[in-house]
Enzyme design. Structure first.
Site, PDB file in Angstrom:
ATOM      1  N   SER A  85      -9.025 -53.492 -11.194  1.00 26.30           N
ATOM      2  CA  SER A  85      -8.252 -52.494 -11.939  1.00 26.30           C
ATOM      3  C   SER A  85      -8.255 -51.142 -11.223  1.00 26.30           C
ATOM      4  O   SER A  85      -7.787 -50.147 -11.770  1.00 26.30           O
ATOM      5  CB  SER A  85      -8.825 -52.331 -13.352  1.00 26.30           C
ATOM      6  N   THR A 187     -10.091 -47.838 -15.652  1.00 22.00           N
ATOM      7  CA  THR A 187     -10.132 -46.793 -14.639  1.00 22.00           C
ATOM      8  C   THR A 187     -11.570 -46.411 -14.359  1.00 22.00           C
ATOM      9  O   THR A 187     -12.379 -46.415 -15.273  1.00 22.00           O
ATOM     10  CB  THR A 187      -9.411 -45.561 -15.237  1.00 22.00           C
ATOM     11  N   THR A 205      -7.389 -45.360 -10.323  1.00 24.28           N
ATOM     12  CA  THR A 205      -7.007 -46.585 -11.040  1.00 24.28           C
ATOM     13  C   THR A 205      -5.788 -47.238 -10.397  1.00 24.28           C
ATOM     14  O   THR A 205      -5.025 -46.572  -9.688  1.00 24.28           O
ATOM     15  CB  THR A 205      -6.657 -46.230 -12.512  1.00 24.28           C
ATOM     16  N   ARG A 215       5.647 -46.491 -13.104  1.00 26.08           N
ATOM     17  CA  ARG A 215       4.897 -45.969 -14.254  1.00 26.08           C
ATOM     18  C   ARG A 215       3.641 -45.210 -13.793  1.00 26.08           C
ATOM     19  O   ARG A 215       2.897 -45.675 -12.936  1.00 26.08           O
ATOM     20  CB  ARG A 215       4.494 -47.132 -15.165  1.00 26.08           C
ATOM     21  N   GLY A 217       0.185 -43.322 -15.428  1.00 23.97           N
ATOM     22  CA  GLY A 217      -0.620 -43.099 -16.634  1.00 23.97           C
ATOM     23  C   GLY A 217      -1.257 -41.728 -16.613  1.00 23.97           C
ATOM     24  O   GLY A 217      -0.822 -40.815 -15.906  1.00 23.97           O
ATOM     25  N   ASP A 218      -2.308 -41.589 -17.376  1.00 25.00           N
ATOM     26  CA  ASP A 218      -3.015 -40.302 -17.468  1.00 25.00           C
ATOM     27  C   ASP A 218      -3.919 -40.027 -16.269  1.00 25.00           C
ATOM     28  O   ASP A 218      -4.206 -38.878 -15.941  1.00 25.00           O
ATOM     29  CB  ASP A 218      -3.902 -40.284 -18.721  1.00 25.00           C
ATOM     30  N   THR A 238     -10.305 -42.824 -20.169  1.00 20.77           N
ATOM     31  CA  THR A 238      -9.876 -44.169 -19.774  1.00 20.77           C
ATOM     32  C   THR A 238      -9.182 -44.795 -20.980  1.00 20.77           C
ATOM     33  O   THR A 238      -9.336 -44.335 -22.105  1.00 20.77           O
ATOM     34  CB  THR A 238     -11.066 -45.030 -19.294  1.00 20.77           C
ATOM     35  N   GLY A 239      -8.406 -45.833 -20.714  1.00 23.78           N
ATOM     36  CA  GLY A 239      -7.658 -46.470 -21.799  1.00 23.78           C
ATOM     37  C   GLY A 239      -6.176 -46.218 -21.632  1.00 23.78           C
ATOM     38  O   GLY A 239      -5.716 -45.919 -20.535  1.00 23.78           O
ATOM     39  N   HIS A 240      -5.456 -46.343 -22.718  1.00 24.12           N
ATOM     40  CA  HIS A 240      -3.991 -46.295 -22.643  1.00 24.12           C
ATOM     41  C   HIS A 240      -3.501 -44.886 -22.310  1.00 24.12           C
ATOM     42  O   HIS A 240      -3.488 -43.985 -23.144  1.00 24.12           O
ATOM     43  CB  HIS A 240      -3.381 -46.783 -23.957  1.00 24.12           C
ATOM     44  N   GLY A 241      -3.072 -44.755 -21.069  1.00 22.67           N
ATOM     45  CA  GLY A 241      -2.736 -43.451 -20.534  1.00 22.67           C
ATOM     46  C   GLY A 241      -1.655 -42.715 -21.305  1.00 22.67           C
ATOM     47  O   GLY A 241      -1.688 -41.485 -21.435  1.00 22.67           O
TER      48      GLY A 241
HETATM   49  N1  ASP Z   1      -5.855 -44.842 -18.092  1.00 19.45           N
HETATM   50  C1  ASP Z   1      -5.349 -45.870 -17.231  1.00 19.45           C
HETATM   51  C2  ASP Z   1      -3.850 -45.827 -17.225  1.00 19.45           C
HETATM   52  O1  ASP Z   1      -3.249 -45.576 -18.242  1.00 19.45           O
HETATM   53  C3  ASP Z   1      -5.818 -47.232 -17.575  1.00 19.45           C
HETATM   54  C4  ASP Z   1      -7.236 -47.381 -18.111  1.00 19.45           C
HETATM   55  O2  ASP Z   1      -8.067 -46.530 -17.916  1.00 19.45           O
HETATM   56  O3  ASP Z   1      -7.520 -48.389 -18.771  1.00 19.45           O
HETATM   57  O4  ASP Z   1      -3.269 -46.107 -16.217  1.00 19.45           O
END
Ligand code: ASP
Length: 331
Positions: A85, A187, A205, A215, A217-218, A238-241
């Site tokens: 990832s 990430t 990431t 695309r 992300g954050d 981390t997570g859904h950017g």
């Molecule tokens: N934050 C990352 C993104 O949105 C992904 C993640 O950290 O799970 O690309």
């Protein structure tokens, strides 16, 4: 406290034209807070953070710079094809391209980022080169690649057979569905405080697996995926950017710390803001994970997540290396 006051004046309050008194009240409260243990200390998101922290510690233990520590630390994960990832071996977008995002920030507010960078194994080092060797703070796509090549980075194929196999299987249904806490998108975000008290952070990431081409992300967005303020603290996400960007998450955490919240309290408050935005939009957050991790300038740390399952790695003089499970807002 003078520094903190300046930070507030030039930051949120001034920008919003707000009276300073409520912020000052919180500032006074923060003066009463216990002092943390100081540095060196390094924190990283997720289990692979243990390995990354070991590498960062080699710098920190030698009285080195937090900025070098975070760069060296996350490079280990970027270079590992088993970690799919981040960096080399990262899962591709839905068209089969491995596109990488990274950013870095130091104690003096120097910043650098690369977005949608292809063919380069260590985007964090390219981000640092953007910071140190260009008049800009972000380079994206083809331009970022050209710059990396001009700096001597090697062009490589980053799509490893296992990631290609997964992508081909995914193509059969082509269903875009990030999976909570399963490492199809995680990430590495790393924060370090060195022995001289300097804070720095890095975030890198391959983003959401099978994302749309282009695309972002954050993670490479300063303020969303990472923020460092030497007086207030540092945070990574981390997570859904898409959700983190919506609240400029890491900057929010650091702002809350500047007002006297402890790192874990600040992370929790930022997660609550994300929850609020979900409710506002009438969206379901069952399938979403967000985690924040924060470090104060005096070495206190904390984290908070939307869902259970987020963890982070810690290494300090007192803690030779451990993984800490993070509390969550949702049951
Ligand atoms: N934050 C990352 C993104 O949105 C992904 C993640 O950290 O799970 O690309």
């Amino acid at each position: 406290m003078g520094n903190r006051r300046n930070f507030l004046k030039s930051g949120l309050a001034a920008a919003a034209g707000l009276a300073l008194s409520p912020w000052n009240t919180l500032e006074a409260a923060s003066k009463k807070k216990a002092k943390g243990p100081g540095g060196p200390v390094v924190l990283s998101t997720w289990k692979f953070g243990i390995k990354a922290n070991e590498e960062a510690w080699k710098v920190l233990a030698q009285n080195g710079y937090a900025l070098d520590a975070v760069e060296q630390g996350v490079r280990i994960i970027e270079s590992d094809p088993e970690e799919r990832s981040v960096g080399y071996g990262g899962r591709p977008d839905r068209d089969g391209h491995v596109t990488l995002d990274a950013c870095i920030m130091d104690d003096k507010a120097n910043i650098g980022a690369v977005l949608c960078l292809e063919h380069i194994k260590n985007p964090i080092s390219v981000a640092r080169a953007v910071m140190e060797k260009t008049p800009h703070v972000i380079l994206a796509g083809e331009g970022a690649l050209q710059f990396a090549l001009s700096q001597g980075f090697k062009k490589e194929n980053l799509l490893v057979p296992e990631s290609e196999r997964e992508w081909r299987t995914w193509l059969k249904n082509s269903e875009y569905k990030p999976i909570i806490n399963i490492e199809n998108h995680d990430t590495i975000g790393m924060l370090a405080l060195d022995a001289q008290g300097r804070l720095s952070g890095a975030c890198t990431t391959s983003g959401m697996a099978f994302k749309m081409r282009g695309r972002i992300g954050d993670s490479p967005i300063i303020g969303a995926g990472l923020y460092v303020d030497q007086d207030a603290g540092a945070a990574v996400a981390t997570g859904h950017g898409e959700e983190v960007i919506r609240v400029v998450g890491s900057h929010l955490v650091v702002m809350l710390m500047s007002q006297g919240l402890a790192p874990d309290e600040a992370c929790k408050e930022a997660v609550k803001q994300i929850e609020k935005k979900f409710r506002l939009r009438g969206k379901d957050m069952k399938e979403t994970q967000i985690g924040f991790l924060a470090l104060s300038p005096d070495g206190r740390y904390g984290a908070y997540a939307l869902q259970k399952g987020f963890n982070f790695a810690l290494k300090s003089k007192a803690e030779p290396g451990k993984l800490i499970n993070v509390p969550a807002l949702l049951p």
